[in-house]
Scaffold this active site. Structure first.
Site, PDB file in Angstrom:
ATOM      1  N   ASP A 145      -6.734 -15.857   2.251  1.00  0.00           N
ATOM      2  CA  ASP A 145      -8.102 -16.369   2.409  1.00  0.00           C
ATOM      3  C   ASP A 145      -8.893 -16.150   1.124  1.00  0.00           C
ATOM      4  OD1 ASP A 145      -7.784 -17.201   5.035  1.00  0.00           O
ATOM      5  OD2 ASP A 145      -9.692 -16.327   5.689  1.00  0.00           O
ATOM      6  N   LYS A 177       0.883  -1.174   0.000  1.00  0.00           N
ATOM      7  CA  LYS A 177       0.000   0.000   0.000  1.00  0.00           C
ATOM      8  C   LYS A 177       0.922   1.225   0.000  1.00  0.00           C
ATOM      9  CE  LYS A 177      -4.122   1.857   0.187  1.00  0.00           C
ATOM     10  NZ  LYS A 177      -5.100   1.748  -0.921  1.00  0.00           N
TER      11      LYS A 177
END
Ligand code: IPM
Ligand code: MG
Length: 361
Positions: free
Chosen positions: A255, A195
């Protein structure tokens, strides 16, 4: 060869799936002339119930003395289990974080593969899934937000919580090197996810990854912002080979990637340090709702055992035999309930273990 393996059955479906993995490993030992020496330790809720803490120092010492750790899963239902009434540092997950740190397991490898036989379970549109995908998420595992200083205070009557995200260049470099090493054995592409448009830790991450990339001229490096990566994983997962990222982003993206395969019950993982030592566990959780019912899918744990044979013990042939057994059993149409589809035969956790052990050649 003698293989010293510490097993952590853990909580929920953990004990059932570890039992099946041992069944398959024992068959490997028999066929290939090895000797499996298992020592069980308690971790998570199972340890809390006996010792009052999720991982004892003795258990860590036992794990350290082995060549590798094979783990099932830990944790319970976070709203109903009494384990979650305890302070955070005494809950099941604290045991997992403690063992990762104590054994310096900084590199977490989570493959996300679309199996041909299970393509129907992929939740993506066929026009996307037909390209197939096979990626490796390389997640930094002992730094970042998970291990930064944290506290909850009260300032002028206002409650305030602080978590800190810290990375030094050495922590970034060592995981980047692992990521590029793995890419060299695969499709030679690294997508480093950060980020960097907001976070200093990400800007340093990018710089260090670029420095490391200079030593791997054959590997294509691209940078991707984490929000975009979350999107790309459902838009076109076939573009990825190795995804290299920090702890928290890796937790979330792995995930997502596993869900996209449609078969989280199939996905293995390895957590490695600088030596050959590793902790191997399925990517999925402890599924307390189906614990003890003999319906869990043991394949992720069995494929984790295959990763253990390959990465810790250098037993490529044995690892391949386990992987081939999984493929053969799926081809014959046997499925646990989570991956069941029309025309297949549904089997229990223990029968799946039997079938896989039988197929070890
Ligand atoms: C994982 C899990 C753990 C993590 C939890 C149980 C602490 O979600 O292994 O991905 O966040 O690392
Ligand atoms: Mg997670």
């Amino acid at each position: 060869m003698e293989l010293h393996i510490t097993c952590i059955p853990g909580d929920g479906i953990g004990p059932e799936i570890v039992t099946e993995a041992k069944k398959v490993l024992d068959k490997v030992a028999e066929k290939y002339g090895h000797n499996m020496i298992y020592t069980d330790i308690l971790m998570g809720g199972a340890s809390i119930d006996v010792h009052g803490v999720p991982l004892t120092d003795e258990a860590i010492e036992t794990a350290k003395a082995a060549d590798a750790v094979l783990m099932g899963s830990i944790g319970g239902n976070t709203t109903t289990s009494p384990w979650y009434q305890l302070p955070p540092n005494l809950r099941p997950e604290a045991g997992l974080l403690k063992i990762r740190k104590a054994l310096n397991l900084f590199a977490n490898l989570r493959p996300a593969v679309l199996y041909d036989e299970l393509a129907a379970a992929c939740p993506l549109k066929e026009e996307i899934s037909k390209a197939g995908f096979d990626m490796m998420i390389m997640r930094e595992l002992t730094g970042g937000l998970y291990f930064g200083e944290r506290k909850t205070i009260e300032e002028n009557g206002v409650r305030k919580a602080i978590d800190t995200l810290t990375y030094d260049e050495n922590e970034i470099r060592r995981i980047a090197i692992k990521g590029f090493d793995i890419a060299m054995k695969r499709k030679k592409k690294v997508t480093s996810v950060d980020k960097a448009n907001v976070l200093d830790s990400s800007r340093l991450w990018r710089k260090v990854v670029e420095e490391v990339a200079k030593d791997y001229p054959e590997v294509t490096l691209e940078h991707m912002l984490v929000d975009n990566c979350a999107m790309q994983l459902v838009k076109d997962p076939s573009q990825f080979d190795v995804i290299l990222t920090e702890n928290m982003f890796g937790d979330i993206l792995s995930d997502e990637a596993s869900m996209v395969t449609g078969s989280i019950g199939m996905l293995a993982s390895a957590s490695l340090n600088d030596t050959r030592f590793g902790l191997y566990e399925p990517s999925h959780g402890s599924a307390p709702d189906i614990a003890g019912k003999n319906i869990a899918n043991p394949i992720a744990t069995i494929l984790s055992a295959a990763m253990m044979l390959r990465y810790t013990f250098d037993l490529d042939q044995e690892a391949a035999a386990v992987e081939a057994a999984v493929e053969a059993v799926l081809k014959e149409g046997y499925r646990t309930i989570d991956i069941m589809s029309e025309g297949c035969e549904q089997v229990s956790c223990s029968v799946m273990g039997d079938l896989l052990a039988e197929k070890i050649r």
